[in-house]
Design an enzyme around this catalytic site. Structure first.
Site, PDB file in Angstrom:
ATOM      1  N   PHE A   1      23.855   8.002  34.591  1.00 30.94           N
ATOM      2  CA  PHE A   1      24.927   7.575  35.485  1.00 30.94           C
ATOM      3  C   PHE A   1      26.320   7.747  34.867  1.00 30.94           C
ATOM      4  O   PHE A   1      27.219   8.340  35.471  1.00 30.94           O
ATOM      5  CB  PHE A   1      24.742   6.118  35.918  1.00 30.94           C
ATOM      6  N   ASN A   2      26.552   7.187  33.672  1.00 29.48           N
ATOM      7  CA  ASN A   2      27.904   7.227  33.096  1.00 29.48           C
ATOM      8  C   ASN A   2      28.413   8.654  32.928  1.00 29.48           C
ATOM      9  O   ASN A   2      29.569   8.951  33.189  1.00 29.48           O
ATOM     10  CB  ASN A   2      27.943   6.512  31.735  1.00 29.48           C
TER      11      ASN A   2
ATOM     12  N   ASP B   1      26.366  -4.360  30.701  1.00 28.04           N
ATOM     13  CA  ASP B   1      27.668  -4.476  30.028  1.00 28.04           C
ATOM     14  C   ASP B   1      27.942  -5.939  29.684  1.00 28.04           C
ATOM     15  O   ASP B   1      28.493  -6.249  28.625  1.00 28.04           O
ATOM     16  CB  ASP B   1      28.794  -3.979  30.926  1.00 28.04           C
TER      17      ASP B   1
ATOM     18  N   HIS C   1      20.696  -1.295  28.624  1.00 29.95           N
ATOM     19  CA  HIS C   1      21.299  -0.147  27.938  1.00 29.95           C
ATOM     20  C   HIS C   1      22.447  -0.516  26.983  1.00 29.95           C
ATOM     21  O   HIS C   1      22.413  -0.209  25.802  1.00 29.95           O
ATOM     22  CB  HIS C   1      21.866   0.838  28.966  1.00 29.95           C
TER      23      HIS C   1
ATOM     24  N   ASP D   1      32.044  -1.271  32.354  1.00 34.68           N
ATOM     25  CA  ASP D   1      32.026  -1.383  33.830  1.00 34.68           C
ATOM     26  C   ASP D   1      31.057  -2.505  34.250  1.00 34.68           C
ATOM     27  O   ASP D   1      30.095  -2.279  34.987  1.00 34.68           O
ATOM     28  CB  ASP D   1      31.624  -0.054  34.472  1.00 34.68           C
TER      29      ASP D   1
HETATM   30  O1  RIB Z   1      22.878   4.682  33.052  1.00 34.69           O
HETATM   31  C1  RIB Z   1      23.072   3.391  32.547  1.00 34.69           C
HETATM   32  C2  RIB Z   1      24.523   3.101  32.358  1.00 34.69           C
HETATM   33  O2  RIB Z   1      25.207   3.183  33.601  1.00 34.69           O
HETATM   34  C3  RIB Z   1      24.797   1.682  31.841  1.00 34.69           C
HETATM   35  O3  RIB Z   1      25.970   1.663  31.077  1.00 34.69           O
HETATM   36  C4  RIB Z   1      24.985   0.904  33.105  1.00 34.69           C
HETATM   37  O4  RIB Z   1      25.748  -0.291  32.888  1.00 34.69           O
HETATM   38  C5  RIB Z   1      25.752   1.892  33.936  1.00 34.69           C
HETATM   39  O5  RIB Z   1      27.128   1.819  33.545  1.00 34.69           O
HETATM   40 CA    CA Z   2      27.743   0.116  31.755  1.00 38.06          CA
END
Ligand code: RIB
Ligand code: CA
Length: 316
Positions: A167-168, A17, A241, A12
């Protein structure tokens, strides 16, 4: 050298990314077969445009990019523009897309690439894992062609999007539940690991010192991303990340792992999307279903990232 690892990246983009994509295309150990996009840091349409622009920046025009999920399995679309900006990749200007997005959708591209591969394909997911879950739900036979699923998500400790949920995983917990129950080899790269991958001023200086657009753009991404992380979570340097998933595929020693039972909370009023990581086998009736990333060799990690960015930037 052993042959390069066939890899598909579901992402995303998203500043981190974007660096993960550069690490993949800039590393000879990786054979990037496809990129698929999902909602997450921004809308899926923005993520798709960003992915094509990132590959264009890298001079890569022969890796197919397919548009994926606009929302989670339950239809909800949680977006992270509060971190990544209105475009999902705010900061430096990006080149115009040099190629068209694939006609087929993400799930179909993933299925086709995996089924046509002469060896098992690794799936790296760096956004909400919706597309990968949908693939497993719609085409269970592809499991035979998947070497492993490595995903950035969850945490053995606190969250980020909520106090307990990363988040993901928050964006599509049902999708992660499907993956964790798939029986496939799964590796989890959570915040406990990625918060060791800080783009310190020294790291950004190394990017900015590169005399090419790819290095300069990467440094500028870290600038925007770092400002967001400071404003929202008071970090002095941003945790980058997603490239951690790719680095683990390039150098098996860059991360240490621990086998554990991992569940994702689906129902908690305050804890939905939280990964419950049983590091000490407290749920005696549950068998381990995941390798969990624990410790990062940050020096090695950044050498891999910086070298890959420079390799990409220096290509004619
Ligand atoms: O929480 C971090 C993740 O959520 C990472 O993959 C960032 O790009 C968002 O997608
Ligand atoms: Ca991401």
């Amino acid at each position: 050298m052993t042959s390069a690892r066939p890899l598909v990246i579901d992402c995303d983009p998203g500043h981190d990314d974007a660096v993960a994509l550069l690490l993949a295309v800039g590393s000879p150990q990786i054979d990037l077969r496809a990129v698929t996009t999902t909602f997450g840091n921004c809308s899926v349409d923005d993520a798709t445009r960003n992915a094509v622009q990132i590959l264009t920046l890298a001079g890569v025009t022969d890796v197919p990019v397919a548009r994926g999920a606009a929302g989670a399995l339950d239809g909800v679309s949680t977006l992270g523009n509060y971190v990544h900006g209105a475009s999902g990749l705010d900061g430096p200007a990006m080149p115009d897309p040099a190629f068209e997005v694939a006609q087929e959708g993400a799930v179909e591209l993933l299925r086709r690439v995996i089924e046509s591969s002469d060896e098992p394909v690794t799936v790296a997911a760096t956004g909400p894992i919706t597309n990968v879950a949908q693939l497993l739900l719609d085409h269970a036979q592809v499991k035979d062609g998947i070497a492993e699923i490595i995903f950035m998500g969850g945490s053995t400790e606190r969250g980020n999007h909520t106090p307990t949920a990363e988040f993901n995983t928050f964006a599509d917990p049902e999708a992660l539940d499907v993956v964790l129950r798939s029986g496939l080899p799964v590796r989890m790269v959570g915040l406990n690991l990625t918060h060791q991958a800080l783009a310190t001023p020294e790291v950004v200086r190394r990017m900015a010192a590169m005399d090419h657009t790819v290095g300069q753009t990467s440094a500028a991404w870290m600038g925007f991303f770092g400002d967001s992380y400071n404003k929202v979570w008071e970090f002095d340097a941003p945790p980058v990340h997603d490239p951690c998933t790719i680095a683990a595929l390039i150098d098996p020693d860059v991360i240490s792992w621990r086998e554990a039972f991992v569940a994702v909370e689906l129902d908690g009023r305050w804890t939905r999307g939280t990964t419950v990581v049983d590091l000490h086998h407290r749920y005696a009736e549950e068998r381990p279903n995941c390798q969990v990333a624990m410790t990062l060799d940050a020096g090695r990690y950044w050498d891999l990232v910086i070298e890959a960015i420079d390799r990409v930037g220096r290509r004619p």
